[in-house]
Design an enzyme around this catalytic site. Structure first.
Site, mmCIF file in Angstrom:
data_model
loop_
_atom_site.group_PDB
_atom_site.id
_atom_site.type_symbol
_atom_site.label_atom_id
_atom_site.label_comp_id
_atom_site.label_asym_id
_atom_site.label_seq_id
_atom_site.Cartn_x
_atom_site.Cartn_y
_atom_site.Cartn_z
ATOM 1 N N HIS A 287 -16.439 -6.825 -17.312
ATOM 2 C CA HIS A 287 -17.904 -6.773 -17.252
ATOM 3 C C HIS A 287 -18.395 -5.614 -18.093
ATOM 4 C CE1 HIS A 287 -15.965 -8.037 -13.524
ATOM 5 N NE2 HIS A 287 -16.745 -9.082 -13.644
ATOM 6 N N HIS B 204 -16.975 -16.093 -16.239
ATOM 7 C CA HIS B 204 -15.600 -15.915 -16.708
ATOM 8 C C HIS B 204 -14.901 -17.254 -16.935
ATOM 9 C CE1 HIS B 204 -16.092 -11.747 -15.624
ATOM 10 N NE2 HIS B 204 -16.338 -12.065 -14.371
#
Ligand SMILES: Nc1ncnc2c1ncn2[C@@H]1O[C@H](COP(=O)(O)OP(=O)(O)O)[C@@H](O)[C@H]1O
Ligand SMILES: Nc1ncnc2c1ncn2[C@@H]1O[C@H](COP(=O)(O)OP(=O)(O)O)[C@@H](O)[C@H]1O
Ligand SMILES: [Mg+2]
Ligand SMILES: [Mg+2]
Ligand SMILES: [Mg+2]
Ligand SMILES: [Mg+2]
Lengths: 216, 333, 333, 216
Positions: free
Chosen positions: B220, B58
């Protein structure tokens, strides 16, 4: 024909589990990528390699010693959901034996072990049977063992039955709507897909069966 | 095949950390060969140590958010996987000065499990340690179960407040209250236009058909609230704002922090266009934007899409937001 | 179909500018409804005004690089198209203080044509104005025709030097010499893994087959020097560095600025992995990295790939690099 | 049948050019996206709309006035490579008439106009025939006009011939390797693709032909 597991049996079984998980690594990641985030195969196979590496350079006093070691390794050094959840399965298994330094485990004692594991995981993860997690596999395995113990089955027969039921348990997750884990965000859309963790728990439980079948 | 610039797929996170530490060698240190990285001057006396962390993948979150006025250490897991407690404990030990330690991370099951274990281990060592969970993403659970919501793109803002307040000497229990207030007032919602692939496997975490987009997609690839035909930037902006405003709810004359976050492959050009539409819509709604930020603060590999975060501000939050922050991934001069 | 968050395709650049100005309303102003945007305090007495510009679609370049210690104004064209002289002239007029104006932009035919016309128009107005062209990209012409090379990812660094030196009071002709020295010592080369699409049409500017990557691809999809099978990050890093080092050439004990730029959809994770490999390789070659930066400095829509820039430093360049810079798209505290 | 262009003819022709360019906008962008950056259709069509808009609200004294206005608008407010290059085509055309306030243009004067445009563009852009640019179209058109003037052709015949040759000129860029413009980076790989600018210049020149054919 052996009617108890000894320390060394478990060490061999963990090796088989490693091999079997490794063979299914891609498959497990595929399952997780449909309804999760696609990493389960990697996480669980990395974990089993690590565990077998560590085990091979160590001596263990007893069966609970081994399971505690494996559980702690999972819990402290694997990460993801897999680390703690699978860790507590092994810690749970160890806990039912921990009183006395055990060096053999009968079918009925194995039932107690897995039953303790199920309890532990349920209390940590708050998932119940039907929530589309590895609890569904564990639960099916524990029920099967209970029946086999009541029927006074041989070890290998009981374990074989357990493996068959564990597989059914894993497959039963297909028809469930996820309410725990990443898959829960999918809601109804998770229907029709088998849970990755439920599948890897089956593969691991089946390693016990493979070992006993091979050693006959 | 994974079309990404990587080497050994098993070594991605390790190399990511090495590259990060090489570029920032004057500012950060890796604890041994663990996935714990701390500010070079840690532990710092007189301040609560701020430990953040979560799965990798991320970036700039979380790795790049350690620095003066930001977090003190970070514990990283593998891509999209929570860090294990041993790394977290190393991060805790690296920043434990004389005012205790705060764990600040996103509310995902895996993270909660692992951070809780680490927190217990730290407490056994006698460390004064508390936790604040970030759960700003409104599509992941209804308001009644706000504590089930996952954390997403308000992270760098909450971390910034934690860094500023701890630097200013706020004590641990006050800090926990302050940050929980900030989290309570934070709302995020995103929209995805295309999937991301896991770099180790090259597998997509989901598929989005040609011409479709999804509201509320997770970081995700967790499914969102609704899949719709591709909207214009303006329609997208208004739809997101409607959801966010209704949730807190935000009302006329509220003063807010606005964050427009790119998930990966969406261009800054698109983010600015969305920004224009949001400014116009919030002005219609008489909600005042105290400050607006656009950029990639929390990505999900090469996923296309954006998320919008609105945080209702009060004077205390504004005060700590205005203090300077210097981290490789977020600077406020 | 274009899978991008836009509204009317003909209005992209206008909305981009509006969004940018709304978010940075305390720092920048748009000149009327033109594509010229200047620092709010322009014109600034006592400094050469720095005007940058070029086609849109490379954000944060150029739009977001105006600010204290950076450029003073920017003139923007449509996506991938040079700005027309009227916008450039507006930018020039906005920053013309008492020390003259410098035009600083990339060496593309369209830009040169349009900026030259604007420069002539400004001269007719009696403005003291000069030009420095950036031409760092080594694959676009052989060394003997260095002046034919296009400009790419050393831009923000050269602009930063221009901003710092002009702020420090350097006069126009000294500034031109100084920046030409910096450009002379700058070398960039990139690699693309996938194409970008033009937002107005949704057409790809090129195609890259599955499993292939291309060295030297231009920022608008202009073909590169060679198309090869996808390499690892390490092989990619070494190949790029070999080209760059041979070109200047860089030699042992040179001190350099290293910039690793992401073109759009390549993750920071990949950039850090490449960074690790480059640090190792340059250390083998005994070339010293004075400072390393990674990020998206010059993008090409959602193209995947990275570019690497090496700039040989001397004390003068280091001095102006170390001065602070504050622009929305690049901050050096 | 008319044998000269008047001011109003050119204004009508610019409208036809706008319509024709607009029809071919996508096609021109496609051509540019193969060997350039894909924006030519957008830039040139935006330019022609803008020009026709501006023209419609203005009065012009003479033909060179009109062409100077169009050229300057292109040069100062369009941008890209297209803005200056096409601008100088119009400025070049105006320059051959600029001495006296012209209000009619014969075929031979039109030849002089286009010839001046070619010179202007070559001196600004440094592209020669064979470099795979719009110069190839212009050059073919100029050669054709020269021949037609020598043969003393009627206006509409000469312009028709010019359009035919301009098309051939545009098509001839297919077999050229680019050495100017963005396509030059492609080198040999630019072979086989027609140049976008060369095509739009043909479309514009053909507008003169369409106008004369329609008005017969
Ligand atoms: N609360 C829970 N209790 C038991 N098992 C769970 C729970 N949440 C998730 N799981 C199991 O974990 C598996 C996912 O593991 P993994 O992919 O490693 O974790 P993550 O979701 O963090 O990526 C699921 O397939 C599910 O079987
Ligand atoms: N030096 C030049 N001289 C004449 N025409 C040129 C030159 N360079 C490019 N062109 C023409 O310009 C066209 C491209 O225009 P356009 O796409 O608007 O510009 P850009 O390349 O800036 O995107 C090419 O197809 C070519 O015909
Ligand atoms: Mg997973
Ligand atoms: Mg995961
Ligand atoms: Mg262009
Ligand atoms: Mg073009």
């Amino acid at each position: 024909m052996q009617n108890v597991f000894k320390l060394n049996d478990f060490i061999e079984i963990l090796k088989i589990a490693d091999t079997e998980i490794d063979k299914n690594k891609q498959y497990l990641s595929n399952l997780d990528s449909v309804i999760g985030d696609g990493d389960h195969g990697i996480t669980i196979s990395t974990a089993f390699s690590k565990i077998n590496n560590e085990i091979s350079s160590r001596n263990f006093d007893s069966i609970p010693d081994l399971f505690k070691f494996v559980g702690n390794l999972f819990i402290t050094s694997i990460g993801g959901t897999t680390g703690p959840i699978f860790g507590y399965i092994f810690i749970g298994m160890a806990s039912s034996l921990i009183e006395n330094k055990k060096d053999e485990v009968s079918l009925s004692e194995f039932y107690n072990m897995l039953s303790a594991a199920l309890q532990k995981v349920t209390s940590i993860g708050k998932a119940n049977p039907g929530d589309k997690t590895l609890v569904d596999t564990l639960n099916a395995a524990v029920s099967s063992l209970k029946e086999s113990v009541e029927k006074n089955m041989e070890l290998s027969e009981g374990i074989k039955a357990m493996a068959v039921e564990a597989q059914k348990g894993a497959e039963s997750t297909k028809d469930m709507v996820a309410t725990k884990g990443r898959a829960r965000y999918l809601g109804e859309r998770s229907l029709g897909y088998q849970d990755a963790g439920a599948t890897s728990v089956f593969i691991i439980l089946n390693a016990f069966n493979i070992y006993l079948q091979n050693s006959q | 095949m994974v079309k990404k610039l990587i080497n050994n797929p098993d070594d991605i996170v390790n190399e990511l950390i090495e590259g990060f530490v090489l570029i920032n060698s004057k500012k950060v240190k890796r604890i041994g060969d663990s996935n714990a990285i701390a500010r070079i001057e840690s532990p710092i006396k007189g301040k609560v140590g701020i430990v953040i962390g979560g799965g990798a993948g991320h970036e700039p979150l979380f790795l790049e958010l350690i620095g003066e006025g930001m977090a003190d250490a970070v514990a990283h897991g593998q891509v999209f996987a929570a860090p294990s407690p041993d790394h977290i404990l190393k991060a805790i030990n690296a920043v434990d000065g004389d005012r205790g330690v705060l764990l600040l991370y996103n509310n995902y099951a895996g993270d909660v499990l692992n951070f809780n274990i680490a927190q217990d281990m730290a407490r056994e060592q006698g460390i004064n340690i508390e936790t604040v969970l970030i759960n700003d993403e409104i599509s992941s659970a209804p308001l009644e179960r706000r504590e089930d919501r996952r954390g997403t793109t308000s992270d760098h803002f909450i971390i910034k407040l934690a860094g500023a307040a701890s630097k200013a000497g706020m004590d641990l229990s006050t800090l926990v209250k302050f940050l929980n207030k900030a989290v309570y007032n934070s709302r995020s919602l995103g929209v995805s236009l295309s999937a991301c692939t896991l770099p180790q496997t090259g597998l997509s975490t989901f598929t989005l058909e040609e011409g479709k987009m999804e509201f509320g997609m997770g970081l995700h690839g967790e499914a969102g609230v609704k899949k719709v035909d591709l909207m214009t930037a303006d329609e997208t902006a208004r739809t997101i704002i409607d959801y966010l405003v209704a949730d807190l709810p935000f009302v006329e004359n509220d003063e807010i922090m606005l964050i427009i976050n790119g998930y990966g492959s969406t261009t800054r050009m698109e983010m600015f266009i969305v920004a224009k539409n949001i400014y116009e819509y919030l002005s219609e709604k008489k909600i005042n934007i105290y400050s607006g930020e656009i950029g990639e603060f929390c990505t999900s590999q090469e996923m296309a899409g954006i998320s919008v975060t609105m945080i209702k501000l009060d004077d205390e939050m504004k005060k700590y937001y205005e203090m300077p922050a210097y981290s490789p991934g977020y600077i406020k001069p």
